[in-house]
Design a protein around this motif. Structure first.
Motif, PDB file in Angstrom:
ATOM      1  N   TYR A 183       0.855  -1.189   0.000  1.00  0.00           N
ATOM      2  CA  TYR A 183       0.000   0.000   0.000  1.00  0.00           C
ATOM      3  C   TYR A 183       0.889   1.237   0.000  1.00  0.00           C
ATOM      4  CZ  TYR A 183      -3.530  -3.339   1.566  1.00  0.00           C
ATOM      5  OH  TYR A 183      -4.367  -4.409   1.668  1.00  0.00           O
ATOM      6  N   LEU A 184       0.442   2.294  -0.654  1.00  0.00           N
ATOM      7  CA  LEU A 184       1.202   3.539  -0.621  1.00  0.00           C
ATOM      8  C   LEU A 184       1.402   4.008   0.811  1.00  0.00           C
ATOM      9  CD1 LEU A 184      -0.031   5.941  -3.471  1.00  0.00           C
ATOM     10  CD2 LEU A 184       2.126   4.720  -3.284  1.00  0.00           C
ATOM     11  N   SER A 185       0.402   3.794   1.652  1.00  0.00           N
ATOM     12  CA  SER A 185       0.480   4.275   3.039  1.00  0.00           C
ATOM     13  C   SER A 185       1.610   3.597   3.825  1.00  0.00           C
ATOM     14  CB  SER A 185      -0.853   4.073   3.752  1.00  0.00           C
ATOM     15  OG  SER A 185      -1.197   2.706   3.799  1.00  0.00           O
ATOM     16  N   GLU A 186       2.121   2.489   3.323  1.00  0.00           N
ATOM     17  CA  GLU A 186       3.248   1.849   3.994  1.00  0.00           C
ATOM     18  C   GLU A 186       4.520   2.689   3.872  1.00  0.00           C
ATOM     19  OE1 GLU A 186       3.485  -2.597   3.904  1.00  0.00           O
ATOM     20  OE2 GLU A 186       1.864  -2.334   2.422  1.00  0.00           O
ATOM     21  N   LEU A 187       4.568   3.587   2.894  1.00  0.00           N
ATOM     22  CA  LEU A 187       5.712   4.488   2.726  1.00  0.00           C
ATOM     23  C   LEU A 187       5.725   5.573   3.793  1.00  0.00           C
ATOM     24  CD1 LEU A 187       5.546   5.019  -1.150  1.00  0.00           C
ATOM     25  CD2 LEU A 187       7.200   3.612   0.111  1.00  0.00           C
ATOM     26  N   THR A 188       4.569   5.792   4.435  1.00  0.00           N
ATOM     27  CA  THR A 188       4.429   6.901   5.379  1.00  0.00           C
ATOM     28  C   THR A 188       3.918   6.425   6.739  1.00  0.00           C
ATOM     29  OG1 THR A 188       2.237   7.338   4.459  1.00  0.00           O
ATOM     30  CG2 THR A 188       4.076   8.628   3.570  1.00  0.00           C
ATOM     31  N   ASP A 189       4.261   5.198   7.095  1.00  0.00           N
ATOM     32  CA  ASP A 189       3.840   4.612   8.377  1.00  0.00           C
ATOM     33  C   ASP A 189       2.335   4.705   8.585  1.00  0.00           C
ATOM     34  OD1 ASP A 189       6.429   3.809   9.151  1.00  0.00           O
ATOM     35  OD2 ASP A 189       6.874   5.833   9.868  1.00  0.00           O
ATOM     36  N   GLY A 190       1.570   4.524   7.521  1.00  0.00           N
ATOM     37  CA  GLY A 190       0.117   4.461   7.622  1.00  0.00           C
ATOM     38  C   GLY A 190      -0.612   5.771   7.417  1.00  0.00           C
ATOM     39  N   VAL A 191       0.098   6.872   7.329  1.00  0.00           N
ATOM     40  CA  VAL A 191      -0.535   8.180   7.130  1.00  0.00           C
ATOM     41  C   VAL A 191      -0.840   8.368   5.653  1.00  0.00           C
ATOM     42  CG1 VAL A 191      -0.236  10.685   7.330  1.00  0.00           C
ATOM     43  CG2 VAL A 191       0.632   9.173   9.132  1.00  0.00           C
ATOM     44  N   HIS A 192      -2.078   8.744   5.338  1.00  0.00           N
ATOM     45  CA  HIS A 192      -2.470   8.944   3.946  1.00  0.00           C
ATOM     46  C   HIS A 192      -3.728   9.801   3.856  1.00  0.00           C
ATOM     47  CE1 HIS A 192      -4.618   5.410   5.443  1.00  0.00           C
ATOM     48  NE2 HIS A 192      -5.559   5.655   4.545  1.00  0.00           N
TER      49      HIS A 192
END
Length: 179
Positions: free
Chosen positions: A142-151
Motif C-alpha cells: 500500500y502507498l500508506s506503507e511508505l508513510t507509516d500508515g498516514v495517507h
C-alpha cells in the motif's frame, strides 16, 4: 491476442474510447487487447496517449474506467487524512462505501518524490473485495506503507451530510488522523 486482424492506431484508440465511455464496468487491458487483436502493452500505450489528450480515463485494480465529469450538484468531494496499519485497509474502505461514498484515490507525501497519488475508485463492498484480491494476488504494498500508515483519501458523496458522517465514522474507528 487472437489470430484475427489487428486494429491499428487511431482507429483502435477511438474504439477503446467508445468502449470505455459506454461500459458501466471497468474494462481490463487484456479484454481491450483481445477485442483489438494487439498486445496488452499496446493497450497500455494507447491509454497513455488518450490520457495525454485529457480523456478522463482512470486505471483501477478492476480495469480502466472512463470517468465523465459529474455535474457539480451531483457529487461533492473532500479529502480526509487517515492513519492505520495495512491490515485495516479493507475495514476502512468498507466503512466508507457502506455509507454510500466513492473512494477515489489515496495520496501520500513521499520525502523524495513529493505527493504520490493512486486511483482506487471503489464504491461498493464488491469493488473493495476485488481491490483487496488484486493487492493479495500481486503481493503489492500500500502507498500508506511508505508513510507509516498516514495517507489522504479523496472521497465523494451526493451531499455534505454523508461526508460529515464518513469523517465521524472514521474518527470512531480510530482511522481519522488526529489534529
Amino acid at each position: 491476442m487472437t489470430s484475427g486482424k489487428k486494429i491499428l492506431g487511431e482507429k483502435r484508440r477511438q474504439l477503446i474510447l467508445d468502449w470505455l465511455q459506454t461500459s458501466k464496468e471497468p474494462l481490463t487491458g487484456s479484454e481491450l487487447a483481445r477485442r483489438t487483436n494487439v498486445s496488452r502493452q499496446v493497450i497500455v500505450n494507447d491509454i497513455t496517449l488518450l490520457k495525454a489528450r485529457n480523456e478522463p480515463i482512470v486505471a483501477t485494480s478492476q480495469g480502466y474506467l472512463y470517468i465523465a465529469p459529474a455535474a457539480p450538484e451531483q457529487w461533492i468531494e473532500r479529502s480526509v487524512a487517515c492513519h492505520h496499519v495495512p491490515e485495516d485497509t479493507e475495514k476502512e474502505l468498507n466503512l466508507l462505501v457502506d455509507l454510500g461514498l466513492l473512494v477515489k484515490d489515496v495520496k501520500v507525501e513521499h520525502p523524495i518524490y513529493g505527493d504520490l497519488t493512486a486511483s482506487i475508485m471503489v464504491s461498493s463492498r464488491k469493488e473493495v473485495t476485488q481491490f483487496m484480491e488484486k493487492v493479495h494476488e500481486t503481493n503489492a504494498s500500500y502507498l500508506s506503507e511508505l508513510t507509516d500508515g498516514v495517507h489522504l483519501h479523496t472521497i465523494a458523496a451526493k451531499n455534505e451530510e454523508l461526508l460529515d458522517e464518513a469523517e465521524a465514522a472514521l474518527k470512531e474507528a480510530g482511522f481519522l488522523l488526529a489534529d
